[in-house]
Design a protein around this motif. Structure first.
Motif, PDB file in Angstrom:
ATOM      1  N   VAL A 134      19.316  34.746 -31.272  1.00 17.08           N
ATOM      2  CA  VAL A 134      19.571  33.514 -31.928  1.00 17.08           C
ATOM      3  C   VAL A 134      18.807  32.651 -32.795  1.00 17.08           C
ATOM      4  O   VAL A 134      17.436  32.706 -32.397  1.00 17.08           O
ATOM      5  CB  VAL A 134      19.923  32.437 -30.706  1.00 17.08           C
TER       6      VAL A 134
ATOM      7  N   THR B 208      16.663  29.954 -34.578  1.00 18.42           N
ATOM      8  CA  THR B 208      16.103  28.646 -33.965  1.00 18.42           C
ATOM      9  C   THR B 208      15.159  28.028 -34.874  1.00 18.42           C
ATOM     10  O   THR B 208      14.684  28.786 -35.818  1.00 18.42           O
ATOM     11  CB  THR B 208      15.799  28.731 -32.500  1.00 18.42           C
TER      12      THR B 208
ATOM     13  N   LEU C 293      18.880  24.553 -33.260  1.00 19.20           N
ATOM     14  CA  LEU C 293      19.315  25.829 -33.978  1.00 19.20           C
ATOM     15  C   LEU C 293      19.396  25.560 -35.453  1.00 19.20           C
ATOM     16  O   LEU C 293      19.766  24.702 -36.016  1.00 19.20           O
ATOM     17  CB  LEU C 293      20.786  26.133 -33.231  1.00 19.20           C
TER      18      LEU C 293
ATOM     19  N   ILE D  43      14.682  22.765 -24.761  1.00 15.97           N
ATOM     20  CA  ILE D  43      15.683  23.760 -25.253  1.00 15.97           C
ATOM     21  C   ILE D  43      16.784  23.564 -24.629  1.00 15.97           C
ATOM     22  O   ILE D  43      17.849  23.897 -25.212  1.00 15.97           O
ATOM     23  CB  ILE D  43      14.986  25.209 -25.111  1.00 15.97           C
TER      24      ILE D  43
ATOM     25  N   LEU E   3      22.021  29.884 -26.029  1.00 19.65           N
ATOM     26  CA  LEU E   3      20.899  30.723 -25.796  1.00 19.65           C
ATOM     27  C   LEU E   3      20.978  31.283 -24.275  1.00 19.65           C
ATOM     28  O   LEU E   3      19.965  32.030 -23.809  1.00 19.65           O
ATOM     29  CB  LEU E   3      19.563  29.588 -25.608  1.00 19.65           C
TER      30      LEU E   3
ATOM     31  N   VAL F 154      19.051  35.004 -24.053  1.00 22.56           N
ATOM     32  CA  VAL F 154      17.896  35.254 -24.772  1.00 22.56           C
ATOM     33  C   VAL F 154      16.703  34.800 -24.112  1.00 22.56           C
ATOM     34  O   VAL F 154      16.921  34.093 -22.911  1.00 22.56           O
ATOM     35  CB  VAL F 154      17.778  34.519 -26.279  1.00 22.56           C
TER      36      VAL F 154
ATOM     37  N   THR G  49      14.359  32.713 -23.231  1.00 15.92           N
ATOM     38  CA  THR G  49      13.910  31.329 -23.285  1.00 15.92           C
ATOM     39  C   THR G  49      12.479  31.290 -22.724  1.00 15.92           C
ATOM     40  O   THR G  49      11.976  30.054 -23.071  1.00 15.92           O
ATOM     41  CB  THR G  49      14.818  30.386 -22.340  1.00 15.92           C
TER      42      THR G  49
ATOM     43  N   VAL H  66      15.180  34.437 -31.559  1.00 22.87           N
ATOM     44  CA  VAL H  66      14.946  34.518 -30.248  1.00 22.87           C
ATOM     45  C   VAL H  66      16.043  35.620 -29.583  1.00 22.87           C
ATOM     46  O   VAL H  66      17.080  35.304 -29.603  1.00 22.87           O
ATOM     47  CB  VAL H  66      15.099  33.232 -29.412  1.00 22.87           C
TER      48      VAL H  66
END
Length: 949
Positions: free
Chosen positions: A821, A823, A841, A868, A877, A886, A888, A918
């Motif tokens: 993803v 970001t 994002l 987040i 996420l 993902v 985090t 990520v």
């Protein structure tokens, strides 16, 4: 390199400070013009204090002494004075000494680097002797402690790192000033003298001591305004009417317990009493034979300076200036307002206003109505601050009407232009005020957002702070508010308020709604809400409102339109006893006239009694709110206080309003639980803080553009010029903090692109770095997953054919990163707010929809986790629609490292990492930019000082 100019008067050392007793003093450098002031000051010091200062009888200063104590180079020899009314009340000086204790030469002065620090060569002494002298009449007011804070800040600026002081053992007060300061220190005793050595590097303890003193002093200054023993109304005319006479009438009608005086220079000689009030009349404050604590000034602006001087000479402690014609009227009025503040502070007085509505204190021992409000509201538990008189009086009236006198006010102030006393001062006071349980504030501007956030966070930890922010979208401060402006969006300000525990609402109605609930009900222990009532439709509206507020409503319980008050009591009793809910919303509509309810209105008192009985039986366990339609009798009946809580059950004419207030209470309660166990700022062993500082010094030293003056933002904020770092420099600085940027190589032509790919390894990405095309995949500026030389050459040709020449596009080749993803992480310094860390994002979510979250730096591990998760697109996420979640944890660590970088090095004014991909395991930073600027002056971290706008 720059060398500080000797003998140039350092105006930035001037400061107004609040002392321990709530009075003010001015601190400034001593100059040769102060010779007579110094002599006069010394003559008023007792022989004992002189002996403590010089270790011997020293009845008077010689001409040589006067010259030495008034002539300084402001580098190796510095003297500061605290003044009131233009006269010295205390002095402090330091003299740089070498390793033998001998005076250091000014030729060995430290040099000022471009980042604002002063570099001291290793062979130059960084120690100084320090000595104080405080006039006996002003000892015990905290003057020496304030002077120590300021002389220590000056010393650090000039490269002095340690103070040495020799004190006689009998001088216990001065020893206590040093030992209580919180600095790291060493103490020894030799030849009958106590020698103290202080390391001037600020510590957590010294900062805590400083802020504790600040809180007590500023709270005391407000307390002096709110609880005067005597009040003089200056400008009260003989004829009825007029602002001054109105304030005088309100003071008397409110039952003020102190003494009241009417003052007007137009009163004839020998005019003893103002009738029919029977108040002593005087032509000037100076004629009043007793002390005056507070003066209400209601004269034309051109006459105010004479009144201020009259009050200052008489020892008045504070002023409420209701006069207009100041900053709200234009540039001339703004200059007049600055002079008013300067004049009042020179006498040690604080000001409410100008252009103020006034202040109230409902405490039975005071009953102060020094305002234009026609009546003193009932005593209660709400503290109210308003920057608008009209909003303030409307809010007072609304709270009184809805609470029927049961939800009252503890203290109220309408500060007008708030040139001196502000919402920050009242937060200091309300934090410890036992008579205030909830703080309500209407703000149009915030003079010191960093301090406001700090104070609000501390106060919110013990009592709710609810704020409406006006003038959110005007782009400038309201007329009369000469304050620094902030460049960050209003949504960011709102997010930062939430981080500090401030309950921010949008309207005055919501301010009253939320305040009534918090003042009368316990905080909910969670988001689960039970809904019950005699209308299925109204119950469904409440249910939908709960979902909108992100609460967890239980299915509404419909008691049917035939429900009796007993049915309501039983249902509410069950809900309050049920562990599956944390709060209860009761909905009610009028009964339809029938045999059971021939007059529906007669059932409203019975329903109120049933609800009160159920709540009283359950005790103060869960909040209860009532939403009704057209049942004013129910509202009136529920305004009687509960026997177990001393407050009423709040009612609302719409389910949405009731639930919105409840939602704010739920979120605040959650913040309180988190604040009780704050997160921590992790330590990372691989961070190279010192090396990063050295890199920054080198990079800033190489930039000649910083020789010019700083840019001045609207509102007078100085924004230091900044410069972007070259990519290699930015990557090296980030690497010092464990932030790796994926390597990219320039590709000005196809051959260079192929050579770069060979070094990096396939597959690669080809992308432009031109500012107008960066990260614009939609415009074809990025080509991904190129696996062969032919694909890369073709992509390069297509890129230049479609978008322009290579020297314009600045193409680069970069190895492909694991998919994930995309970001963006940003950190920026706002002159008014401070360092802000942002996350979102990449692309439309953050740029088009504004879906970005913000936190103040330094960020804790809990802040990073919440950051987040607080954006609306956060589900992407965490495995949205079956996608793989993902990493985090890696993302949180990156946020913490960026936070540490900008917190450790204020010269780093902007960091942008975009994109940060990520993946399910780990992350990759594909692009980074960093900007540096000279170190700004510390905001809210230096010695105590009142703002000067």
């Amino acid at each position: 390199m720059r060398t500080p100019s000797e003998h140039v008067y350092p105006t930035h050392w001037e400061a107004d400070v609040v002392l321990r007793d709530g009075g003010t003093a001015q601190i400034r450098p001593i100059t040769p013009d102060d010779a007579q002031r110094l002599v006069s000051f010394y003559e008023q010091v007792s022989d004992e204090s002189k002996y403590y200062r010089f270790f011997a009888p020293y009845p008077r200063l010689s001409d040589r002494d006067v010259h030495r104590f008034t002539h300084h180079d402001y580098v190796d020899r510095v003297g500061l004075a605290a003044t009131v009314g233009g006269e010295f009340i205390a002095t402090v000086r330091y003299d740089r000494i070498d390793s033998r204790g001998m005076p250091a030469s000014s030729r060995q002065s430290p040099t000022a680097t471009l980042n604002g620090r002063f570099a001291v060569p290793p062979d130059i002494a960084d120690e100084a002797e320090v000595a104080f002298l405080v006039q006996d009449a002003h000892q015990g007011r905290g003057v020496a402690s304030a002077l120590l804070e300021h002389i220590a800040a000056v010393a650090r600026e000039r490269g002095v790192r340690r103070f040495a002081a020799e004190v006689l053992p009998a001088n216990t007060k001065m020893i206590k000033v040093f030992t209580d300061a919180g600095y790291t220190q060493e103490r020894s005793f030799e030849d009958g003298v106590v020698r103290l050595e202080l390391d001037l590097e600020p510590t957590d303890q010294s900062l805590a001591v400083q802020r504790g003193r600040e809180q007590r002093a500023e709270a005391r200054s407000v307390q002096r305004l709110l609880a005067p023993g005597s009040v003089a109304v200056v400008g009260a005319g003989r004829a009825p009417g007029g602002v001054g006479r109105t304030v005088l009438r309100n003071l008397l009608d409110g039952g003020f317990t102190g003494r009241v005086h009417a003052v007007n220079h137009a009163f004839p000689e020998g005019y003893p009493t103002l009738e029919p009030e029977g108040v002593p009349a005087h032509r000037s404050v100076h004629e009043i034979a007793e002390p005056v604590d507070l003066a209400v000034v209601a004269v034309p602006a051109e006459h105010v300076p004479a009144v201020v001087a009259d009050c200052g000479e008489h020892g008045v402690q504070g002023l409420v200036v209701v006069s207009s014609g100041y900053a709200e009227s234009g540039p001339t009025g703004r200059d007049r307002q600055r002079e008013l503040v300067r004049q009042a502070r020179s006498y040690g007085m604080r000001i409410i206003g100008p252009n103020a509505f006034g202040l109230l204190n409902t405490a039975p021992a005071v009953r102060l109505n020094a305002s234009l409000s026609p009546e003193l509201p009932p005593a209660g538990r709400l503290g109210l601050f308003s920057q608008s008189g009209a909003i303030g009086i409307a809010l007072l009236s609304g709270l009184h009407r809805r609470g029927a006198g049961q939800v009252g006010i503890s203290t109220f102030v309408s500060a007008g232009n708030r040139a001196d006393v502000s919402g920050n001062d009242f937060l200091q006071y309300w934090h410890d005020d036992p008579d205030t349980d909830v703080v309500l504030m209407y703000l149009e501007s915030i003079g010191n957002p960093r301090k406001f956030t700090r104070l609000a966070r501390r106060t919110a930890a013990v009592k709710p702070v609810v704020v409406v922010k006006g003038a959110r979208h005007s782009g400038s401060e309201p007329p009369g508010h000469t304050v620094p402006t902030t460049r960050i969006p209003d949504a960011t300000v709102s997010a930062l308020f939430r981080q500090a525990g401030v309950i921010r609402v949008d309207t005055i109605t919501e301010l009253a709604d939320t305040g009534l609930l918090l003042a009368g009900q316990p905080l909910p222990s969670g988001p689960r809400v039970a809904i019950l009532g005699n209308s299925e439709s109204l119950g469904l509206l409440a249910y939908d409102a709960c979902l909108t507020e992100r609460l967890r409503p239980l299915p509404p319980r419909d008691l049917t339109t035939a429900a009796t008050p007993d049915d309501f009591r039983e249902a509410l009793t069950e809900a309050l006893a049920d562990d599956v809910c944390d709060a209860v919303v009761v909905t009610a509509i009028p009964w339809v006239a029938d045999d059971v309810h021939p007059d529906p209105a007669e059932g409203e008192p019975a329903l109120a009694a049933a609800l009160r009985e159920a709540v009283a039986a359950a005790g103060a366990t869960k909040p209860v709110v009532v939403a009704h339609l057209e049942m004013e009798g129910l509202t009136a009946a529920l305004q009687e206080p509960l026997p177990t809580r001393g407050a009423c059950i709040p009612t609302y004419p719409a389910a949405e309003r009731a639930v919105r207030a409840l939602g704010e209470a739920v979120r605040y309660a959650q913040w309180r639980r988190y604040a009780a166990e704050p997160g921590r700022v992790p330590e990372y062993e691989d961070i190279e803080e010192a090396a990063a500082g050295a890199d920054i010094d080198t990079l800033l030293g190489a930039v000649e553009d910083f020789a010019g003056p700083d840019a001045v933002e609207p509102g007078g904020v100085r924004a230091p010029r900044s410069t972007p770092l070259a990519a290699p420099d930015a990557e090296r600085l980030l690497a010092r903090y464990g932030i790796a940027v994926l390597r990219m190589l320039p590709a000005p032509d196809p051959d260079a692109a192929v050579a770069a790919a060979a070094r990096l390894g396939y597959p690669v990405a080809l992308k432009t770095t031109a500012p107008h095309l960066r990260h614009r995949v939609d415009l074809g500026g990025v080509r991904l997953d190129l696996t062969t030389e032919d694909e890369l050459r073709r992509a390069h040709q297509e890129l230049t054919d479609a978008l322009g020449k290579a020297d314009e596009l600045r193409p680069v080749v970069q190895a492909m990163a694991p998919r994930g993803v995309d970001t963006v992480v940003r950190a920026a310094i706002d002159p008014a707010v401070g360092a802000v860390l942002s996350f979102g994002l990449v692309g439309a979510p953050s740029e088009l929809l504004g879906d970005t979250a913000h936190r103040l730096v330094p960020v804790t591990d809990r802040d990073a986790a919440e950051l987040i998760r607080s954006i609306r697109t956060a589900p992407l996420l965490f495995g949205w629609r079956g996608s793989q979640p993902v990493d985090t944890a890696a993302l949180e660590e990156l946020l913490l490292r960026v936070s540490r970088l900008v917190d450790d090095h204020p010269e780093v004014v902007q960091v942008e990492l975009e994109p940060v991909v990520v993946a399910p395991h780990g992350l990759t930073v594909l692009g980074a930019s960093v900007r540096l600027a000279p170190r700004p002056a510390p905001a809210d971290l230096g010695p105590r000082r009142l703002p000067a706008y």
